[in-house]
Structure formats: C-alpha cells, structure tokens
Design a protein around this motif. Structure first.
Motif, PDB file in Angstrom:
ATOM      1  N   ASN A 144     100.033  27.109  59.361  1.00  0.00           N
ATOM      2  CA  ASN A 144     100.207  28.344  58.627  1.00  0.00           C
ATOM      3  C   ASN A 144     100.432  29.395  59.707  1.00  0.00           C
ATOM      4  O   ASN A 144      99.914  29.240  60.814  1.00  0.00           O
ATOM      5  CB  ASN A 144      98.894  28.589  57.856  1.00  0.00           C
ATOM      6  CG  ASN A 144      98.862  29.833  57.023  1.00  0.00           C
ATOM      7  OD1 ASN A 144      99.124  30.935  57.491  1.00  0.00           O
ATOM      8  ND2 ASN A 144      98.500  29.670  55.766  1.00  0.00           N
ATOM      9  N   VAL A 145     101.167  30.442  59.425  1.00  0.00           N
ATOM     10  CA  VAL A 145     101.372  31.457  60.473  1.00  0.00           C
ATOM     11  C   VAL A 145     100.028  32.012  60.966  1.00  0.00           C
ATOM     12  O   VAL A 145      99.908  32.428  62.118  1.00  0.00           O
ATOM     13  CB  VAL A 145     102.285  32.603  59.975  1.00  0.00           C
ATOM     14  CG1 VAL A 145     103.707  32.119  59.819  1.00  0.00           C
ATOM     15  CG2 VAL A 145     101.781  33.199  58.676  1.00  0.00           C
ATOM     16  N   CYS A 146      99.003  31.990  60.096  1.00  0.00           N
ATOM     17  CA  CYS A 146      97.679  32.512  60.488  1.00  0.00           C
ATOM     18  C   CYS A 146      96.928  31.563  61.416  1.00  0.00           C
ATOM     19  O   CYS A 146      96.036  32.000  62.161  1.00  0.00           O
ATOM     20  CB  CYS A 146      96.819  32.779  59.249  1.00  0.00           C
ATOM     21  SG  CYS A 146      97.513  34.021  58.148  1.00  0.00           S
ATOM     22  N   THR A 147      97.251  30.261  61.377  1.00  0.00           N
ATOM     23  CA  THR A 147      96.567  29.288  62.239  1.00  0.00           C
ATOM     24  C   THR A 147      96.718  29.678  63.702  1.00  0.00           C
ATOM     25  O   THR A 147      95.830  29.428  64.520  1.00  0.00           O
ATOM     26  CB  THR A 147      97.143  27.863  62.038  1.00  0.00           C
ATOM     27  OG1 THR A 147      97.489  27.665  60.679  1.00  0.00           O
ATOM     28  CG2 THR A 147      96.140  26.815  62.481  1.00  0.00           C
ATOM     29  N   GLN A 148      97.864  30.303  64.003  1.00  0.00           N
ATOM     30  CA  GLN A 148      98.140  30.705  65.382  1.00  0.00           C
ATOM     31  C   GLN A 148      97.124  31.724  65.891  1.00  0.00           C
ATOM     32  O   GLN A 148      96.909  31.827  67.095  1.00  0.00           O
ATOM     33  CB  GLN A 148      99.551  31.309  65.466  1.00  0.00           C
ATOM     34  CG  GLN A 148     100.650  30.456  64.875  1.00  0.00           C
ATOM     35  CD  GLN A 148     101.187  29.439  65.847  1.00  0.00           C
ATOM     36  OE1 GLN A 148     101.394  29.734  67.003  1.00  0.00           O
ATOM     37  NE2 GLN A 148     101.409  28.225  65.385  1.00  0.00           N
ATOM     38  N   SER A 149      96.516  32.485  64.995  1.00  0.00           N
ATOM     39  CA  SER A 149      95.511  33.474  65.409  1.00  0.00           C
ATOM     40  C   SER A 149      94.093  32.978  65.191  1.00  0.00           C
ATOM     41  O   SER A 149      93.215  33.185  66.030  1.00  0.00           O
ATOM     42  CB  SER A 149      95.715  34.784  64.650  1.00  0.00           C
ATOM     43  OG  SER A 149      96.868  35.463  65.107  1.00  0.00           O
ATOM     44  N   TYR A 150      93.853  32.329  64.048  1.00  0.00           N
ATOM     45  CA  TYR A 150      92.482  31.913  63.739  1.00  0.00           C
ATOM     46  C   TYR A 150      92.017  30.707  64.543  1.00  0.00           C
ATOM     47  O   TYR A 150      90.818  30.506  64.727  1.00  0.00           O
ATOM     48  CB  TYR A 150      92.338  31.608  62.244  1.00  0.00           C
ATOM     49  CG  TYR A 150      92.270  32.840  61.370  1.00  0.00           C
ATOM     50  CD1 TYR A 150      91.466  33.926  61.706  1.00  0.00           C
ATOM     51  CD2 TYR A 150      93.006  32.918  60.197  1.00  0.00           C
ATOM     52  CE1 TYR A 150      91.400  35.052  60.910  1.00  0.00           C
ATOM     53  CE2 TYR A 150      92.947  34.045  59.380  1.00  0.00           C
ATOM     54  CZ  TYR A 150      92.148  35.110  59.740  1.00  0.00           C
ATOM     55  OH  TYR A 150      92.087  36.223  58.946  1.00  0.00           O
TER      56      TYR A 150
END
Length: 752
Positions: A144-150
């Motif tokens: 998910n694009v958020c996996t890159q931050s979380y």
C-alpha cells in the motif's frame, strides 16, 4: 423488420465492445518479466542460499518462460538423482513459490516476518510424479502506498533483501516500488525554477512521505536532508534490480497534479487550486496545491518527472498515481472527472506509449457520498478500457467491484487491506478472504486480473498473509480448520494437539471478524488517550481466545526454543492483556461514576502498577516488539547528530501524536516494549490520578482540561531523547507464565 435490424445492430455493437475490451485486456500482456531466464534462475539460487545455506544444493532450479503459454505463472517440481528436487518454472517468482510450497507441505517448513522454521528433513522427501503449482491470477500485487511510511521507511538493504525474498516465496509479481522518488521531484522542480527553500516547505520528513506523495501533507517532520535523497536513490537501484531479477514487475510513481506552492510564483497564470485541509490538519501543513490536469503545465511537469523516472529506474510500463486521495474534487461533473483521468493518463503515454495506470480504489470507499455511479464511471472511462488497473483496496470488507459492474469494464485486482496504521493486535477476516477472491472470479463479466495484499503496515499477523498469498495459487477455498492445523505444524516444526486446537480457536474467534465493513484500527482503550467514553466492544468471543492462550502456555515448555513460538506466545499474551485492560477500564469507569473511591483505587492500581508494567516487561523480552529497534533504525539513517535527532522525532511522532498537536492521535499505535511504559502507562497513570483527585475533592472530570495535561505527557515522549533497548531483556516464558498465573483466573471470572 426494424426491430430485427435494431437487434442486429445492438448485437453487433455489443460484440464490437466486447472485442474492444478483450483486445484491451491483451494490452496487459506486455507487462511481463524482463530479465532473462538465466538471470531469474540465478536469483532463485541466491535466494535459496540465503534462506537454506548448504541445503540449497538439494534443489536444482530452472526458469523456462515457455512453460506457460498464457502469461499465467506455473512451476513443476519432480524428484531428481541423489535425492534432489528439480524445480522448473515460468518465472523466478513461480519457481520460488513452487519451492516454498514444497517446503511447506512436504518438509513442514515456514518463513515469516517473525522468524523462520527451517528444520528440513534429510534427505528431502521424494515426489511421485510431477507436482504442478500454478495460479489462475495474472498479477499478485503487494503493498500500500502507506506501507512505505508505516513499515519500510527506515529499512536498510539487508531488510529490503529479506522482504523481496519473502515476496518471491509468496508469489508476489507486482510490487510497489516507490523508494527514492523525492530526489527526482527535486530535480524536476529545481529545473523549473523553484528554490531549495520552497522545496523544503514542500517535502515532509521521511516518516510522513506517503501522505506527501498523495498530496495530503507538507513540510511536517522536515526539512528532508540531501543525504536522505542520496541514500534512498541508491537503495531504489538495488531494490529494482533485485525485484526484476526474480521476474517481478515493479510499479513506479507518476504525477497526480500535486505541486509545491512555489509553482504559483513561477507560473501565476497556471490553473492551480488550493484544496481544503486534510484530516484534522490545518493549512499550516496541509491544503494541497493541485494543478488542473487540463493545464499545459500539467503535461509538462508530468512528462518531465516520468522521463526522469524512466531514465533513472528503467520501466516495466506500469505506474501508480492517485488523484483525490481522501480529497474532494473541485467538481462532480462527469465530464470534468473524465477529463482529469484522461489528462493524467495522457501524461504517462506521452513519455511511455505502453503505459498502464495502476490506481488505488480507496477514494471510492473513503467518500461514497461523492463517488456515485456516474462519477466513478466517468473517472474510470477517461482512460481507455484495459489501460488502467484498479486496486479494489479493501475488498475483504468493502468490495467496490460488485457495486460498479466490475469497475465498468476496467481490469481490477481484488485486495486484502487487513491492517491500518501498522497497529499491533491480532485480527483477521479469514472466512471473507477465503471466499472473496472466488466470488470475484465468478462475478458476471468479471474483469478480475489478480489478487493483492495492501496493508498499511506489515510485520504483524503473519498467518493472515500466508493464507492470502496462498489463495492466489488455489482453484477453490481451503478448509480453514485443516489449513490452520497444518500452519501450526509448519510454524513450530512438530505436531502438538494443544497448539493445533489453540490455532483452531484463534481462527474461530479473533481471526474471524464477520462484522460488515469493519476497519481493523486497534480500538482498544490501552492505546488511546483515556476518557470516560472509550470503545470497549470486540468482534470475537473472549472465552475462545482465553482457551487458546491457556493451550499455548501449556505447550510452551516444549516449544519455547523456537523463535516463531516465542513470538506467538508474546503476541497472544499481549492480546490477552489488551483485553484485560478493557475490563479494568470498565471497572475504573463504573467506580468513578458510582463514586466508589476504594474500587477506583483497586482497579486503577492494578492497571497502572502491575498490568501495564508486566506488559512492558513481556514485550521487552522479544526482539520483534521493541521500540528501541524502530528508533535505532531511524537514527541510523542520519549522517550526523542533527539528522539522527530529526529522524528520531519523525519515528516517535508517527506512532503517537501523528502531527504537531495530535491531529491523527494514536492512528499508528504500537504495543512495544518501552512505548507501553513511557507513553501509554504515563497517560493511564495521569488519568487514574485525575479521577481519584476529582472524587476526593468532589469535582467533575473535565476531558478538555485532562487533554491539555496529557498532551504534555505525549509531547514529552516525542522529544525526550531517551535511549531504549534494541536487544531483548528477560525470559519470555517466565514472564508470560507469571502473567498467566496472575491474570487468567481474573479473565475467567469476567466471562461469567
């Protein structure tokens, strides 16, 4: 006669449309492995060496793309001379998946984020005939694009290498590859005339880049150091080389229209709109500037960026960008929406005529009041049929394909989102993910082209991801009880009746949420700012869960040397204490409301002075549950003390306040050793003390006053600069056993 002609014309038009759709689907055929068969074979040999050491020599590996005649991956395994196993597959991913299937079901082995169990029999179990592993799904998408931050924001190359190996073993062939893009954006914007100050006000810090890329957030956690750009670019080169060597098709970024404010200085005539604030932020760090895709400058910036992307990273012809992520478009006019998607796509094809646009379908879920059928269809049909793939991002709970006639003809990937914010906590929707993909295949005129896993955060609930990845290679749903029994055998390396029953109970309870549209944010009071009105409901039967906890403890002496077992012992005991925190909270709440000070002191005392400290000790005993690891990884990215401190604050803020003033407070909560003691425990201590003081002095509890006080505790944690252990302390089994003996009787009493 006229009716017949009309009927014939309609039939002709329908056939033409179908042929058009079918031919458009064929345009996806150019999305295929670029690496040679030899390169892919070498990649799998190297993976096996990293995973199995000398035992990797027991496998003979060969990639032969002609094995598949329809772009669907396949692997064939057979016994060879000298007790070896020969694995031949259509891609490196297919071979890796086939071998992992053999390791799982013939050798009872297991590979996961939380440890491996690789006690391989000697010699290897023979195969009779050919074991053929194949998939009905063209694509198996991941991230998910958020996996890159979380999750992956602070990773170094060894951690990325491990993850890409995991992807290959689990059949992933379409991974998101977003690392290192900011340096390319910087080059583009500097070439247009922006200055460094304007860019520093645009990019967020590393922990928040996912939302910067989607146009939600700016500057917060920054400025982004130049050394970050260099390190991430170097990392991306290695990531892409390794992904492609397995035959994967990396998804690269494209332009969505979000621009720095400085663009309005350079191009005052450009059609730029300033959007409303995102989430609970104000315009200090939010309110994106969006360039109208119909403005010639959009085409110029978009093509400049994609040219840079392809020049630096090469291309596999598939790009992700998301318009209107949790943001409302300027108009609901279908003509306008179609023009937006058409312009975004034209920017891609002006640089890469073979471009495919991969779009997250989250916008249709997050704002259904705006995205009615006409609006959805308009946005999707702005792109030629077959040239866009939509990720049905949360299909296990809120599928969109079924209410949009299969995305009105655009290909889609059925995705399991599962996790929000990288939260800790056992959770699953196993019945839904076991049936959902097969329902999507059978849907009338289905345009399904793959399955995906799109968690916001990873390194949690490994069983769910093993099941989901395996379903992409199945023709029908699995028997869940049988499957999870074999999972327990693989995860721990030997059969144990207690562990089999424990996992069946977990699959029957905490892993089988059937509440419609349920989002797995950890809603436990434990990880939220205390108040007198907290959520206490759960989706499962605690009695089943407590039985599983007991069985796990009873089996512990024989399995505690296994890393995978120790992880599960911590995770299940952690979940039990999370449940018990809710029970003590309810006692605190009712004691305060009934003005019973002794009861309040008892329940509050147990929670603050025993349960939460015990939870912190438990988590601190296992390397997978340490705040210190997260912070050490962040600090290690800095080239000097100043950068290390910036990254430390980024890492702390994301998992707590999520913004300067708690704008998305506790969204990315974690139950980690160090964090429980210095953050959650401090809040609960202040809460209980405040309630005691209120009763003692005959005053009402005022939430707003408490919020101001507790904010100082929360902010204090973010900036305290305290060092936390990055190595485990204490004996996991002894701590878990002590907790069980102390709290299991209380848990049973609360069930009555």
């Amino acid at each position: 006669m006229i009716h017949c002609i009309r009927g014939a014309l309609f039939a002709l038009l329908f056939v033409t449309l179908l042929q058009s759709v079918c031919s458009d689907f064929q345009t996806l055929e150019h999305l295929r492995a670029k690496a040679s068969d030899k390169t892919q074979s070498r990649a799998v040999v190297d993976l096996l060496r990293r995973l199995l050491g000398n035992r990797s020599r027991d496998f003979i590996v060969s990639v032969n793309r002609t094995l598949s005649n329809d772009t669907l991956d396949v692997c064939e395994l057979r016994s060879a001379k000298n007790n070896k196993i020969l694995a031949v597959g259509s891609t490196g991913v297919a071979v890796a998946t086939g071998i992992y299937n053999y390791l799982k079901y013939f050798c009872n082995c297991h590979v996961s984020w939380s440890g491996d169990q690789l006690n391989i029999p000697q010699p290897l179990p023979p195969l009779t005939g050919v074991l053929r592993i194949n998939t009905p799904h063209r694509f198996r998408y991941y991230q998910n694009v958020c996996t890159q931050s979380y999750s992956s924001v602070w990773w170094d190359w060894p951690r990325w290498q491990r993850e890409i190996d995991w992807m290959a073993l689990n059949g992933v062939n379409l991974p998101l590859a977003f690392t290192g893009q900011e340096v390319l954006w910087q080059e583009v914007y500097l070439s247009l005339g922006l200055n460094q100050t304007e860019l520093d006000r645009f990019f967020t810090g590393p922990a928040f880049l996912a939302w910067n890329r989607m146009g939600n957030l700016f500057e917060w956690g920054g400025p982004l150091p130049q050394s970050w750009h260099v390190k991430q670019l170097y990392l991306q080169f290695k990531i892409l080389e390794r992904m492609r060597s397995f035959g994967m098709i990396p998804v690269l970024p494209a332009f969505s229209g979000i621009v720095p404010e400085g663009i309005t200085r350079l191009f005052p005539q450009a059609n730029v709109t300033k959007l409303s604030p995102w989430s609970h932020f104000n315009c200090t760090y939010s309110c994106a500037y969006v360039l109208d895709p119909r403005d010639p400058l959009f085409q110029r910036i978009g093509s400049l960026f994609l040219t840079q992307v392809i020049q630096e990273f090469g291309t596999d012809h598939i790009y992700n960008t998301d318009t209107f992520n949790e943001m409302v478009p300027a108009s609901s006019d279908p003509t306008y929406l179609a023009s937006i998607s058409r312009a975004v796509f034209n920017t891609m094809t002006s640089v890469d005529p073979q471009a495919i646009w991969l779009m997250q379908g989250w916008l249709f879920i997050s704002d259904p009041s705006f995205w009615k059928p006409d609006q959805v269809k308009a946005l999707l049909h702005g792109v030629p049929l077959g040239r866009m793939i939509v990720l049905d991002l949360f299909a296990e709970s809120m599928p969109v394909y079924s209410s949009t006639n299969s995305f009105y003809g655009q290909p889609f990937i059925w995705c399991m989102l599962h996790n929000f914010g990288g939260n800790s906590g056992l959770f699953g929707t196993v019945e839904s993910i076991n049936s959902g993909p097969f329902d999507a295949i059978r849907f009338p005129n289905s345009t399904l082209v793959g399955l995906g896993m799109t968690p916001e955060g990873i390194e949690q609930n490994p069983v769910v991801y093993e099941l989901m990845s395996e379903l992409a290679w199945r023709k029908e749903p699995v028997n869940l009880y049988k499957w999870v029994s074999l999972y327990a055998l693989r995860r721990y390396g030997s059969m144990d009746e207690n562990l089999t029953v424990a996992w069946q109970l977990l699959f029957h309870s905490v892993y089988n949420c059937t509440l419609p549209k349920y989002k797995n944010h950890n809603k436990s009071p434990l990880v939220h700012r205390p108040s007198l009105h907290m959520q206490t409901d759960i989706w499962y039967e605690p009695a089943d869960f407590y039985k599983a906890w007991k069985l796990l403890l009873e089996a512990a002496p024989g399995f505690v040397t296994q890393e995978t077992f120790r992880y599960d012992l911590v995770d299940v005991t952690r979940q039990a204490l999370q449940l018990l925190t809710t029970e003590f909270y309810k006692e605190i709440q009712s004691a305060f409301q009934a003005q019973k000070l002794p009861d309040l002191l008892t329940a509050g005392g147990v929670l603050v002075y025993d349960l939460l400290p015990e939870l912190d000790r438990l988590l601190s005993s296992n390397e997978h549950f340490l705040l210190g690891v997260w912070l050490e990884q962040a600090q290690s990215q800095g080239v000097d003390e100043h950068e290390a401190q910036l990254y430390d604050i980024n890492a702390r803020n994301q998992i707590t306040l999520w913004g300067p003033d708690g704008e998305i407070l506790d969204y990315a909560s974690k139950e980690w050793g160090g964090l429980v003691e210095d953050y959650y425990l401090q809040r609960w201590g202040l809460f209980v003390n405040t309630l005691v003081e209120c009763l003692d002095r005959g005053r009402p509890f005022k939430q707003d006053v408490f919020n101001q006080a507790v904010f100082q505790v929360e902010k204090g944690f973010v900036y305290n600069q305290r060092k936390y252990p990055s190595k485990p302390l204490g004996d996991t089994y002894e701590i878990a056993r002590r907790i069980f003996l102390k709290y299991y009787p209380y848990a049973l009493k609360r069930l009555k």
